[in-house]
Design a protein around this motif. Structure first.
Motif, PDB file in Angstrom:
ATOM      1  N   ILE A  17       0.709  -1.230   0.566  1.00  0.00           N
ATOM      2  CA  ILE A  17       0.352  -0.160   0.358  1.00  0.00           C
ATOM      3  C   ILE A  17       0.538   1.728  -0.148  1.00  0.00           C
ATOM      4  O   ILE A  17       0.955   2.006  -0.504  1.00  0.00           O
ATOM      5  CB  ILE A  17      -1.228  -0.555   1.185  1.00  0.00           C
ATOM      6  CG1 ILE A  17      -2.432  -1.357   1.395  1.00  0.00           C
ATOM      7  CG2 ILE A  17      -2.027   1.346   1.482  1.00  0.00           C
ATOM      8  CD1 ILE A  17      -3.051  -1.185   2.090  1.00  0.00           C
ATOM      9  N   LEU A  41       2.197   2.357  -3.635  1.00  0.00           N
ATOM     10  CA  LEU A  41       1.684   2.656  -4.083  1.00  0.00           C
ATOM     11  C   LEU A  41       1.274   4.294  -4.092  1.00  0.00           C
ATOM     12  O   LEU A  41       1.310   5.156  -4.611  1.00  0.00           O
ATOM     13  CB  LEU A  41      -0.118   2.148  -3.561  1.00  0.00           C
ATOM     14  CG  LEU A  41       0.047   0.848  -5.043  1.00  0.00           C
ATOM     15  CD1 LEU A  41      -1.810   0.220  -4.010  1.00  0.00           C
ATOM     16  CD2 LEU A  41      -0.138   0.992  -6.243  1.00  0.00           C
ATOM     17  N   ALA A  42       1.247   5.118  -2.369  1.00  0.00           N
ATOM     18  CA  ALA A  42       0.874   6.437  -2.191  1.00  0.00           C
ATOM     19  C   ALA A  42       2.399   6.520  -2.858  1.00  0.00           C
ATOM     20  O   ALA A  42       2.488   7.971  -2.642  1.00  0.00           O
ATOM     21  CB  ALA A  42       0.836   6.189  -0.549  1.00  0.00           C
ATOM     22  N   TYR A  85       3.980   6.239  -4.671  1.00  0.00           N
ATOM     23  CA  TYR A  85       4.899   6.316  -5.750  1.00  0.00           C
ATOM     24  C   TYR A  85       4.087   7.899  -7.070  1.00  0.00           C
ATOM     25  O   TYR A  85       4.046   8.794  -7.498  1.00  0.00           O
ATOM     26  CB  TYR A  85       4.339   5.614  -7.102  1.00  0.00           C
ATOM     27  CG  TYR A  85       4.064   5.378  -8.664  1.00  0.00           C
ATOM     28  CD1 TYR A  85       5.663   5.585  -9.061  1.00  0.00           C
ATOM     29  CD2 TYR A  85       2.834   5.718  -9.428  1.00  0.00           C
ATOM     30  CE1 TYR A  85       5.718   5.492 -10.250  1.00  0.00           C
ATOM     31  CE2 TYR A  85       3.359   5.729 -10.709  1.00  0.00           C
ATOM     32  CZ  TYR A  85       4.496   5.446 -11.093  1.00  0.00           C
ATOM     33  OH  TYR A  85       4.928   5.758 -12.581  1.00  0.00           O
ATOM     34  N   ALA A  86       2.566   7.955  -6.450  1.00  0.00           N
ATOM     35  CA  ALA A  86       1.822   8.694  -6.719  1.00  0.00           C
ATOM     36  C   ALA A  86       2.428  10.168  -6.287  1.00  0.00           C
ATOM     37  O   ALA A  86       2.570  11.645  -6.221  1.00  0.00           O
ATOM     38  CB  ALA A  86       0.718   8.583  -6.188  1.00  0.00           C
ATOM     39  N   ILE A  87       3.315   9.948  -4.612  1.00  0.00           N
ATOM     40  CA  ILE A  87       3.628  11.133  -4.468  1.00  0.00           C
ATOM     41  C   ILE A  87       4.575  11.072  -4.764  1.00  0.00           C
ATOM     42  O   ILE A  87       5.434  12.774  -5.121  1.00  0.00           O
ATOM     43  CB  ILE A  87       3.423  10.626  -2.555  1.00  0.00           C
ATOM     44  CG1 ILE A  87       2.437  11.315  -1.817  1.00  0.00           C
ATOM     45  CG2 ILE A  87       4.791  12.036  -2.553  1.00  0.00           C
ATOM     46  CD1 ILE A  87       2.653   9.924  -0.673  1.00  0.00           C
ATOM     47  N   LEU A 128       2.544   2.657   8.149  1.00  0.00           N
ATOM     48  CA  LEU A 128       1.986   3.679   6.846  1.00  0.00           C
ATOM     49  C   LEU A 128       3.090   4.762   6.744  1.00  0.00           C
ATOM     50  O   LEU A 128       3.577   4.732   5.653  1.00  0.00           O
ATOM     51  CB  LEU A 128       0.327   3.702   5.983  1.00  0.00           C
ATOM     52  CG  LEU A 128       0.086   2.114   5.554  1.00  0.00           C
ATOM     53  CD1 LEU A 128      -1.310   2.996   5.038  1.00  0.00           C
ATOM     54  CD2 LEU A 128       0.345   2.343   3.730  1.00  0.00           C
ATOM     55  N   ILE A 182       5.761   5.353   3.850  1.00  0.00           N
ATOM     56  CA  ILE A 182       5.573   5.971   2.868  1.00  0.00           C
ATOM     57  C   ILE A 182       6.244   6.885   2.829  1.00  0.00           C
ATOM     58  O   ILE A 182       6.887   7.446   1.959  1.00  0.00           O
ATOM     59  CB  ILE A 182       3.713   6.884   2.675  1.00  0.00           C
ATOM     60  CG1 ILE A 182       3.124   5.623   3.189  1.00  0.00           C
ATOM     61  CG2 ILE A 182       3.694   8.141   1.297  1.00  0.00           C
ATOM     62  CD1 ILE A 182       1.275   6.200   2.770  1.00  0.00           C
TER      63      ILE A 182
END
Lengths: 295, 271
Positions: free
Chosen positions: B82, B85-86, B88-90, B145, B149
């Motif tokens: 999870i 994914l986050a 990567y977006a950031i 998380l 992250i």
């Protein structure tokens, strides 16, 4: 543009759900519950809105006030000592040429040990009949042995010692990262200008590691405010509530006495305390970073 | 010359400070019952394995080890999945509100456990997830998380965008680009994040205590904290169980110390 927005949201979604459901919603729910009277063992009472009653109860609850004092004392004693010892350790580690890697690995060990394990370990060392602590103090004179964990002040000191042992290495590593960020040229230039070791330390090292020290201060304060494992294992908050820190008191009220409303009030108090302290540090940190960038 | 001697003494002092207390506990686990309570203390134990045997058989130590492996392993895997994914977006979509999300993560990572404990318990109760692996894993994933992250995003940013754009031009989807290009290139970052999450979940006590009240699903820290003992504590067995709980972590830490230190300071300095 729009589609990349949607894609970004999609990628973030799982983390947003987890953090939202298990961290953000609960904090608001704790706030709400702190205005209600709800007792797990008396379910027929249901949820009764009582306004600020839990908070006024808290202010007149001698155990809660003592618990607040104990928590602040715990933070106030352990964190400065951890930073001071940590700074010393970091300076040694930064200078040690041979075996620096080994030393850094060794220093990580107290940090990596589960707190429950280190709590049992210290409880054994402070044992009243065959603990190492008594032997170091009194040698073979067993008649003078005592139980530090059964005496209010010694118990608090014992828990502080256990916390300092476990957390100092973490502070040291954060400060070490700050030390390693200082370019060697600065020291060389200072040496050429004829600065003594102490001048270099006071005029160069200390100001430049200020952000790292503040950061260690922030992390250690927040962590010390939520001390729980040590108290649970070593003293259960006793003797006579001498080590009953806020997080332990909140746990006891909520989970062993089932006072959901009052427990939430304690929870909110711990939360606000930690929020206030961390905001203050972040402000100072931002300011010192701004100065660093400007100079 | 005198300076290096001083440095050596200090280094030695630090090493002893960090190692001796735990070493004492490990030695305790290897003593005979009579040596354990002896005054003056026995320095060199007889390497008696009886306490380990008793911890395994009488106190079902392996059972707690298995629970810890399942919970910490699952929490690590899910958090990294999870979190990647986050992160990567950031790292790749520079959107204005992303900063606020990072700030929110920073704030929630500072919550004292008690501030959310009651409502978390109620949520899991409603799901019938108390005393279940998925219940404890869920809260561990949520709690780790933020750090995960932060670390992953730091490492993903260092992967040059061109490599990934080439993959996108070649017809990869964003998700494929993430797990075929970014993840392999950012492997050290993933390892660091995974290690920190694993150590966190392996050591966590507070939520394990309130969620796992049934001994069959309890993790090692709960087992060690609630070691049954009415009049005399079974110190030999506690020391043995503690050693078993700690040795894997010490080995992981020694092997990957470089990555762990980098991860701790990456999370710290960017924060």
């Amino acid at each position: 543009m729009k589609s990349s927005h949607r894609l970004a949201l999609l990628f973030l979604l799982p983390s947003v759900i987890m953090v939202g459901l298990f961290l953000v919603y609960p904090i608001f729910e704790s706030f709400r519950l702190s205005f209600y009277r709800q007792i797990l063992t008396l379910p027929w009472l249901g949820e009764k809105m009582v306004g600020w009653e839990n908070y006024t109860d808290l202010l007149t609850d001698p155990v809660a006030l003592q618990s607040l004092r104990t928590t602040l004392l715990f933070v106030g004693v352990t964190v400065p000592l951890e930073l001071l010892l940590g700074l010393g350790m970091a300076l040694v580690m930064n200078d040690a040429f041979r075996g620096r890697g080994l030393l850094r690995a060794v220093v990580l060990i107290p940090w990596a040990i589960p707190t429950v394990v280190s709590s049992q370990m210290w409880r054994f060392i402070f044992n009243d009949r065959y603990g190492l602590f008594n032997f170091i103090l009194f040698g073979g004179a067993t008649s003078r042995y005592f139980a530090p964990l059964a005496d209010p002040y010694p118990a608090l000191l014992a828990i502080m010692a256990a916390e300092i042992w476990k957390a100092t290495p973490f502070a040291a590593l954060i400060i070490l990262a700050g030390l390693q960020g200082i370019p060697d040229e600065l020291y060389e230039a200072a040496s050429i200008d004829g600065a003594t070791t102490w001048q270099k330390f006071g005029g160069l090292t200390l100001p430049l590691i200020r952000p790292a020290v503040l950061l260690a201060l922030l992390f250690r304060t927040i962590d010390a405010l939520r001390v729980f494992d040590l108290v649970f294992v070593m003293t259960q908050g006793g003797p006579a509530d001498a080590t009953n820190v806020l997080q332990f008191y909140g746990y006891k009220k909520t989970f062993t006495e089932g006072m959901i409303g009052y427990g939430s009030t304690i929870a909110v108090t711990v939360f606000l305390l930690s929020l206030a302290l961390s905001s203050a540090y972040v402000c100072v940190l931002k300011k010192s970073q701004g100065q660093g960038a400007a100079s | 010359m005198r300076r290096s001697a001083l440095l050596l003494t200090c280094s030695l002092g630090i090493a002893l400070f960090c190692l001796l207390p735990f070493l004492w506990f490990v030695l305790t686990s290897l003593k005979l019952p009579a040596e354990l309570t002896a005054i003056p203390p026995t320095l060199i134990p007889s390497f008696y394995w009886g306490f380990y045997q008793s911890a395994l058989e009488k106190y079902r130590l392996l059972h707690y080890v298995a629970n810890s492996v399942i919970v910490a392993g699952a929490a690590t895997f899910i958090t990294v999945a999870i979190g990647s994914l986050a992160a990567y977006a950031i790292a790749r979509f520079h959107l204005a509100w992303m900063r606020y999300y990072l700030l929110l993560l920073l704030v929630v990572s500072m919550f004292p456990q008690i501030a959310i404990a009651g409502p978390v318990w109620s949520i899991l109760d409603r799901f019938h997830w108390l005393n279940s692996y998925q219940g404890l894993v869920s809260i561990y994933v949520a709690l780790s998380l933020p750090l995960g992250i932060w670390i992953l995003a730091t490492f993903f940013r260092d992967v040059p965008g061109e490599i990934e754009e080439a993959a996108l031009v070649d017809g990869c989807s964003r998700l494929q680009a993430l797990y075929k290009v970014i993840l392999p290139l950012a492997a050290p970052g993933i390892l660091t994040a995974a290690l920190l999450v694993f150590i966190y979940a392996w050591n966590e006590f507070f939520f394990a205590l309130i969620i796992m009240t049934n001994p069959t699903v309890q993790t090692l820290p709960v087992g060690i904290a609630l070691f049954p003992g009415e009049y005399t504590m079974p110190w030999g067995e506690i020391a043995a169980a503690s050693t078993v709980a700690t040795v894997p972590l010490v080995v992981l830490t020694l092997v990957f110390q470089r990555g762990i230190v980098r991860g701790l300071s990456a999370g710290a300095i960017k924060g």
